[in-house]
Design an enzyme around this catalytic site. Structure first.
Site, mmCIF file in Angstrom:
data_model
loop_
_atom_site.group_PDB
_atom_site.id
_atom_site.type_symbol
_atom_site.label_atom_id
_atom_site.label_comp_id
_atom_site.label_asym_id
_atom_site.label_seq_id
_atom_site.Cartn_x
_atom_site.Cartn_y
_atom_site.Cartn_z
ATOM 1 N N TYR A 9 15.892 29.473 9.459
ATOM 2 C CA TYR A 9 14.672 30.171 9.893
ATOM 3 C C TYR A 9 14.476 30.027 11.400
ATOM 4 C CZ TYR A 9 13.245 30.311 4.962
ATOM 5 O OH TYR A 9 13.168 30.531 3.624
ATOM 6 N N LYS A 22 0.847 -1.203 0.000
ATOM 7 C CA LYS A 22 0.000 0.000 0.000
ATOM 8 C C LYS A 22 0.883 1.254 0.000
ATOM 9 C CE LYS A 22 -0.378 -0.327 5.024
ATOM 10 N NZ LYS A 22 -1.269 -0.637 6.171
HETATM 11 C C1 PLP Z 1 -0.490 -1.852 6.620
HETATM 12 C C2 PLP Z 1 -1.099 -3.128 7.036
HETATM 13 C C3 PLP Z 1 -0.290 -4.238 7.332
HETATM 14 C C4 PLP Z 1 1.221 -4.147 7.366
HETATM 15 O O1 PLP Z 1 1.611 -3.599 8.612
HETATM 16 P P1 PLP Z 1 3.161 -3.402 8.976
HETATM 17 O O2 PLP Z 1 3.141 -2.871 10.366
HETATM 18 O O3 PLP Z 1 3.712 -2.416 8.010
HETATM 19 O O4 PLP Z 1 3.787 -4.730 8.844
HETATM 20 C C5 PLP Z 1 -0.916 -5.433 7.616
HETATM 21 N N1 PLP Z 1 -2.270 -5.529 7.644
HETATM 22 C C6 PLP Z 1 -3.067 -4.476 7.382
HETATM 23 C C7 PLP Z 1 -4.542 -4.644 7.437
HETATM 24 C C8 PLP Z 1 -2.516 -3.245 7.075
HETATM 25 O O5 PLP Z 1 -3.319 -2.210 6.831
#
Ligand code: PLP
Length: 365
Positions: free
Chosen positions: A253, A35
């Protein structure tokens, strides 16, 4: 000349991190979570390194369709399921597995037209996050409805842990899941990276590692290297200018850093518009030509300043590693009050990306 700000994506590291995930769960199938554009690495870029995954899991339907165009023939799991009826139809057309977490999604599936093969589904149980998923009362009827739908090919069960990064933190969720699913048939998927690495009993039919594939640690207390993970993203930038500060001179800044002695500093071609965290305070670690140093003052949109007292020979043209194999992204994140996940995902489109291709590997791929 292109601006000297470059990210390198190391595919060998990604492939070996995936192999490590699989070694922790040798009898589980593996969804590689891609994702958010593969946690900022670029979905298309990382694909060659994920050939050993049994499936890819993500949120975004356009990207899932792109994966099919790119020739990914194995399974694809939509982690939040469909966002509307059109997505449900797209899932059937492209053969995407759907998480089903609410009544609306059940309705779209029940009403989805008869064309297109039925899809695999994952009925999601809410085990404590109070985000997405059925509660213990509604999971069973949802499972029964899905099992009876012509549009559904299989019904698996899943949950996502709230606290798998803490010792014993998955226990309560696993007990709730076990109680809610007594007697329900189907494959089970529980484990994110933290659980893959620390809760063997959570590694059921399918694991769902994300951050560990990208060389990030899911734990506040353990570094990625200690877990056997290799960095998959290296962010480097060049030094554009060197200056000699006098006592009392301020930097950047807000004049947040002020020199108390004569000192050399460097101006580096990276800022928050590249994805470097603006909240990183003075003292955040960097490597200058391989030598440890720190940031000074406030990070700006395009530039940041660093201390050269420990590396006095550095100057224009020196290379600064902002995170990577020699400087854990988690150390930078911790200094900035965030987690490696956020830094990776925020890598900005304007940063040039170089892909370090897979090296030949003995044995079948
Ligand atoms: C993002 C996600 C994962 C992966 O989680 P990590 O902590 O990056 O390993 C697994 N399951 C679901 C439903 C997620 O949304």
């Amino acid at each position: 000349m292109p601006r000297p700000t470059e990210a390198t994506i190391v595919l060998d590291a990604l492939r070996s991190n995936l192999a490590l995930a699989r070694a922790h769960a040798p009898s589980s199938k593996c969804w590689a979570v891609v994702k958010a554009n593969a946690y900022g690495h670029g979905l298309e870029r990382v694909l060659p390194a994920l050939a050993q995954a049994d499936g890819l899991a993500l949120i975004e339907f356009d990207q899932a369709c792109r994966l099919r165009e790119l020739g990914w023939k194995k399974r694809i799991l939509m982690l939040e399921g469909a966002f509307d009826a059109a997505d449900t139809a797209a899932a059937r057309a492209h053969g995407l597995d759907l998480v089903v977490h609410c009544e609306e999604q059940l309705g779209w599936l029940a009403d989805s037209p008869g064309d297109g093969p039925p899809v695999h589904t994952f009925a999601k149980f809410d085990s404590g996050l109070n985000r997405l998923g059925f509660d213990s009362a509604s999971l069973r009827p949802a499972h029964a409805r899905l099992s009876a739908m012509p549009a559904v090919r299989s019904v698996a069960l899943m949950t996502h842990f709230a606290n798998a990064d803490l010792a014993g933190g998955a226990d309560e969720s696993m007990e709730l899941f076990a109680a809610a699913t007594v007697g329900l048939a189907g494959e089970v998927s529980l484990a994110n990276s933290a659980a893959v690495l620390s809760v063997p009993t959570a590694c059921r039919d399918w694991i769902r590692p994300g951050i560990m594939l990208y060389g990030g640690s899911p734990f506040a207390q353990h570094g990625a290297a200690d877990l056997g993970l290799a960095a998959t993203m290296v962010l480097r930038a060049g030094v554009l200018a060197r200056r000699e500060l006098q006592p009392g001179d301020a930097v950047g800044y807000g004049s947040l850093f002020r020199a108390s002695e004569p000192m050399p500093i460097a101006v580096v071609a990276c800022g928050y518009a590249d994805g470097y965290p603006r909240h990183a305070p003075s003292g955040t670690p960097v490597l200058v030509d391989g030598m440890a140093s720190t940031t000074l003052g406030r990070v700006a949109m395009d530039l940041m300043m660093i201390d050269l007292r420990q590396c006095p020979s550095a100057g224009v043209g020196s290379v600064v590693e902002l995170w990577g194999d020699n400087l854990p992204i988690d150390a930078v994140a911790q200094s900035a009050g965030t987690i490696g996940y956020e830094l990776m995902c925020a890598l900005a489109p304007r940063v040039a990306v170089r892909v370090e291709a897979l090296s030949a590997q003995s044995g079948a791929l």
